[in-house]
Design a protein around this motif. Structure first.
Motif, PDB file in Angstrom:
ATOM      1  N   SER A  90      27.215 -14.526-103.722  1.00 41.41           N
ATOM      2  CA  SER A  90      26.384 -13.550-103.001  1.00 41.41           C
ATOM      3  C   SER A  90      25.175 -13.147-103.827  1.00 41.41           C
ATOM      4  N   GLN A  91      25.335 -13.001-105.145  1.00 42.37           N
ATOM      5  CA  GLN A  91      24.220 -12.582-105.989  1.00 42.37           C
ATOM      6  C   GLN A  91      23.158 -13.662-106.121  1.00 42.37           C
ATOM      7  N   VAL A  92      23.564 -14.918-106.223  1.00 40.00           N
ATOM      8  CA  VAL A  92      22.553 -15.977-106.320  1.00 40.00           C
ATOM      9  C   VAL A  92      21.844 -16.151-104.977  1.00 40.00           C
ATOM     10  N   ALA A  93      22.563 -15.944-103.883  1.00 43.02           N
ATOM     11  CA  ALA A  93      21.951 -16.066-102.560  1.00 43.02           C
ATOM     12  C   ALA A  93      20.899 -14.987-102.319  1.00 43.02           C
ATOM     13  N   GLU A  94      21.151 -13.774-102.835  1.00 45.09           N
ATOM     14  CA  GLU A  94      20.198 -12.677-102.649  1.00 45.09           C
ATOM     15  C   GLU A  94      19.104 -12.670-103.717  1.00 45.09           C
ATOM     16  N   GLY A  95      19.257 -13.544-104.733  1.00 46.53           N
ATOM     17  CA  GLY A  95      18.224 -13.690-105.750  1.00 46.53           C
ATOM     18  C   GLY A  95      18.309 -12.745-106.917  1.00 46.53           C
ATOM     19  N   SER A  96      19.428 -12.036-107.078  1.00 40.64           N
ATOM     20  CA  SER A  96      19.558 -11.104-108.196  1.00 40.64           C
ATOM     21  C   SER A  96      19.991 -11.794-109.492  1.00 40.64           C
ATOM     22  N   VAL A  97      20.488 -13.026-109.386  1.00 39.22           N
ATOM     23  CA  VAL A  97      20.772 -13.847-110.564  1.00 39.22           C
ATOM     24  C   VAL A  97      20.203 -15.242-110.312  1.00 39.22           C
ATOM     25  N   GLN A  98      19.972 -15.993-111.392  1.00 36.39           N
ATOM     26  CA  GLN A  98      19.420 -17.344-111.241  1.00 36.39           C
ATOM     27  C   GLN A  98      20.502 -18.393-110.980  1.00 36.39           C
ATOM     28  N   ILE A  99      21.719 -18.142-111.493  1.00 36.19           N
ATOM     29  CA  ILE A  99      22.832 -19.087-111.312  1.00 36.19           C
ATOM     30  C   ILE A  99      24.082 -18.311-110.923  1.00 36.19           C
ATOM     31  N   GLY A 100      24.786 -18.786-109.896  1.00 41.54           N
ATOM     32  CA  GLY A 100      26.048 -18.187-109.480  1.00 41.54           C
ATOM     33  C   GLY A 100      27.173 -19.193-109.633  1.00 41.54           C
ATOM     34  N   ASN A 101      28.186 -18.852-110.427  1.00 34.52           N
ATOM     35  CA  ASN A 101      29.315 -19.757-110.675  1.00 34.52           C
ATOM     36  C   ASN A 101      30.431 -19.515-109.670  1.00 34.52           C
ATOM     37  N   SER A 102      31.077 -20.610-109.256  1.00 36.93           N
ATOM     38  CA  SER A 102      32.137 -20.488-108.247  1.00 36.93           C
ATOM     39  C   SER A 102      33.203 -21.555-108.451  1.00 36.93           C
ATOM     40  N   ASP A 103      34.469 -21.162-108.195  1.00 33.99           N
ATOM     41  CA  ASP A 103      35.586 -22.116-108.235  1.00 33.99           C
ATOM     42  C   ASP A 103      35.684 -22.902-106.935  1.00 33.99           C
ATOM     43  N   VAL A 104      34.993 -22.451-105.902  1.00 29.32           N
ATOM     44  CA  VAL A 104      35.091 -23.084-104.588  1.00 29.32           C
ATOM     45  C   VAL A 104      33.697 -23.374-104.037  1.00 29.32           C
ATOM     46  N   PHE A 105      33.637 -24.232-103.033  1.00 28.31           N
ATOM     47  CA  PHE A 105      32.377 -24.508-102.346  1.00 28.31           C
ATOM     48  C   PHE A 105      31.887 -23.240-101.652  1.00 28.31           C
ATOM     49  N   ALA A 106      30.576 -23.083-101.588  1.00 34.12           N
ATOM     50  CA  ALA A 106      29.997 -21.923-100.903  1.00 34.12           C
ATOM     51  C   ALA A 106      30.428 -21.877 -99.442  1.00 34.12           C
ATOM     52  N   GLU A 107      30.609 -23.066 -98.835  1.00 35.31           N
ATOM     53  CA  GLU A 107      31.011 -23.137 -97.428  1.00 35.31           C
ATOM     54  C   GLU A 107      32.390 -22.526 -97.172  1.00 35.31           C
ATOM     55  N   GLU A 108      33.186 -22.398 -98.238  1.00 31.31           N
ATOM     56  CA  GLU A 108      34.537 -21.856 -98.084  1.00 31.31           C
ATOM     57  C   GLU A 108      34.586 -20.333 -98.138  1.00 31.31           C
ATOM     58  N   LYS A 109      33.465 -19.709 -98.479  1.00 32.73           N
ATOM     59  CA  LYS A 109      33.421 -18.244 -98.576  1.00 32.73           C
ATOM     60  C   LYS A 109      32.689 -17.648 -97.374  1.00 32.73           C
ATOM     61  N   GLU A 110      33.343 -16.746 -96.687  1.00 32.05           N
ATOM     62  CA  GLU A 110      32.727 -16.110 -95.526  1.00 32.05           C
ATOM     63  C   GLU A 110      31.539 -15.239 -95.956  1.00 32.05           C
ATOM     64  N   GLY A 111      30.513 -15.241 -95.123  1.00 28.27           N
ATOM     65  CA  GLY A 111      29.367 -14.384 -95.379  1.00 28.27           C
ATOM     66  C   GLY A 111      28.367 -14.931 -96.369  1.00 28.27           C
ATOM     67  N   ILE A 112      28.575 -16.159 -96.865  1.00 29.77           N
ATOM     68  CA  ILE A 112      27.649 -16.765 -97.824  1.00 29.77           C
ATOM     69  C   ILE A 112      26.729 -17.743 -97.095  1.00 29.77           C
ATOM     70  N   PRO A 113      25.408 -17.587 -97.214  1.00 35.77           N
ATOM     71  CA  PRO A 113      24.476 -18.530 -96.569  1.00 35.77           C
ATOM     72  C   PRO A 113      24.398 -19.836 -97.363  1.00 35.77           C
ATOM     73  N   ALA A 114      25.393 -20.691 -97.141  1.00 38.91           N
ATOM     74  CA  ALA A 114      25.517 -21.916 -97.932  1.00 38.91           C
ATOM     75  C   ALA A 114      24.303 -22.833 -97.813  1.00 38.91           C
ATOM     76  N   ASP A 115      23.587 -22.734 -96.697  1.00 40.16           N
ATOM     77  CA  ASP A 115      22.427 -23.599 -96.494  1.00 40.16           C
ATOM     78  C   ASP A 115      21.215 -23.166 -97.325  1.00 40.16           C
ATOM     79  N   GLN A 116      21.300 -21.996 -97.958  1.00 40.95           N
ATOM     80  CA  GLN A 116      20.179 -21.490 -98.745  1.00 40.95           C
ATOM     81  C   GLN A 116      20.364 -21.694-100.249  1.00 40.95           C
ATOM     82  N   ILE A 117      21.546 -22.118-100.651  1.00 34.30           N
ATOM     83  CA  ILE A 117      21.809 -22.308-102.081  1.00 34.30           C
ATOM     84  C   ILE A 117      22.227 -23.754-102.347  1.00 34.30           C
ATOM     85  N   VAL A 118      21.974 -24.211-103.558  1.00 32.14           N
ATOM     86  CA  VAL A 118      22.193 -25.618-103.923  1.00 32.14           C
ATOM     87  C   VAL A 118      23.325 -25.727-104.945  1.00 32.14           C
TER      88      VAL A 118
END
Length: 309
Positions: free
Chosen positions: A93-121
């Motif tokens: 959520s923080q990398v998607a909103e631009g408050s951090v440059q890198i967001g680490n995750s154990d899962v794909f963004a698509e697996e988390k509700e409310g995350i705009p997966a199409d906006q992050i790489v």
């Protein structure tokens, strides 16, 4: 007259020597200029890095990324990198909103509700393998996947049903928010919901409880199997090893992701490139208990579909 001729000869020789010296000097100057022109790009390429980078997300990934950041800053003293935890959802959520440059995750963004997966790489920087772990007194080292699901869903309640000791099965789970739990549920339990049991947030605590509790079973990343206090289980006869994960034979593994908002640029790109370097993939990463993503012979998508590379 003879003396005049001798003087003329000497004058000619002197003039010739001056001419040759002049030619030599010109040649030397050209070489110097050529060398200078070749060195100019090197100066530009080795321009000192500077700036700051803020990274947040997965608690499991924090030690790895923090260690890599320390090494990166040691060779780039004008760079400051802050690595915070908070969980995969926070990092995404923080990398998607631009408050951090890198967001680490154990899962794909698509697996988390409310995350705009199409906006992050997604940048897959490591792989983690995990398996079920039992108290050594349980007496088994291998389990069928179908039976493992029955154990964790409460359909098998005593180890003697699987050829082990006559001991009641004690489940040790991670909380619902845990990335480790999500990975284990998806790939070891085929999406089944575990029955109620002991719930602990720390892998170190899970290992301690399994060791101290007769009949206990939980799940841990490979990096925690450093001694004989707990027994890692093979699944369907396949040992939980790095080689079996890399070849696709062992089913319980997942990527460790570092996400950026849009394509990585500037310092974020340089650091992520560093994470994929041989120094990190083949040394530091494995010291931290992860598997190098660069050695994977298979790949998975967000839905869990696996194919050979």
């Amino acid at each position: 007259m003879k003396r005049v001729k001798n003087l003329s000869l000497l004058t000619l020789l002197a003039a010739l020597m001056v001419f040759m010296a002049a030619c030599g000097g010109t040649t030397s100057t050209d070489k110097t200029e050529g060398t200078a022109k070749k060195e100019t790009p090197k100066t530009e390429e080795t321009k000192e890095l500077s700036g700051s980078l803020t990274i947040s997300g997965s608690s499991a990934m924090q030690p790895l990324v923090a260690a890599a950041a320390e090494e990166f800053m040691a060779t780039n003293p004008k760079v400051d990198i802050q690595v915070n935890a908070g969980g995969s959802g926070t990092g995404l959520s923080q990398v998607a909103e631009g408050s951090v440059q890198i967001g680490n995750s154990d899962v794909f963004a698509e697996e988390k509700e409310g995350i705009p997966a199409d906006q992050i790489v997604d940048h897959k920087v490591a792989v983690v393998g995990m398996t079920a772990a039992v108290n050594p007194k349980v007496g088994i080292k291998d389990i069928k996947k179908a039976d493992l699901i029955k154990v964790f869903t409460g359909k098998i309640t005593n180890w003697k049903e699987l050829g082990g000791a006559d001991q009641k099965i004690v489940l040790v789970n991670r909380p619902d928010s845990s990335g480790t739990r999500a990975i284990f549920n998806k790939f070891a339990l085929d999406g089944a919901t575990p029955a109620e049991g002991i719930t602990e947030d720390s892998s170190n605590t899970v290992k301690k409880i399994i060791n101290e509790t007769d009949g206990a079973v939980g799940y841990l990343a490979f990096s925690y199997f450093t001694d004989e206090t707990v027994t890692p289980l093979a699944i369907d006869g396949v040992e939980p090893t790095a080689e079996n994960v890399q070849s696709g034979k062992f089913p319980v593994w997942a990527y460790q992701h570092s996400y950026t908002k849009g394509e990585a640029t500037d310092l974020a790109k340089t650091f992520l490139d560093y994470m994929m370097s041989d120094d990190i993939q083949n040394t530091l990463l494995q010291e931290q208990g992860y598997l190098p993503v660069t050695k994977m012979q298979v790949e998975r998508d967000a839905k869990g579909n696996q194919k050979n590379l």
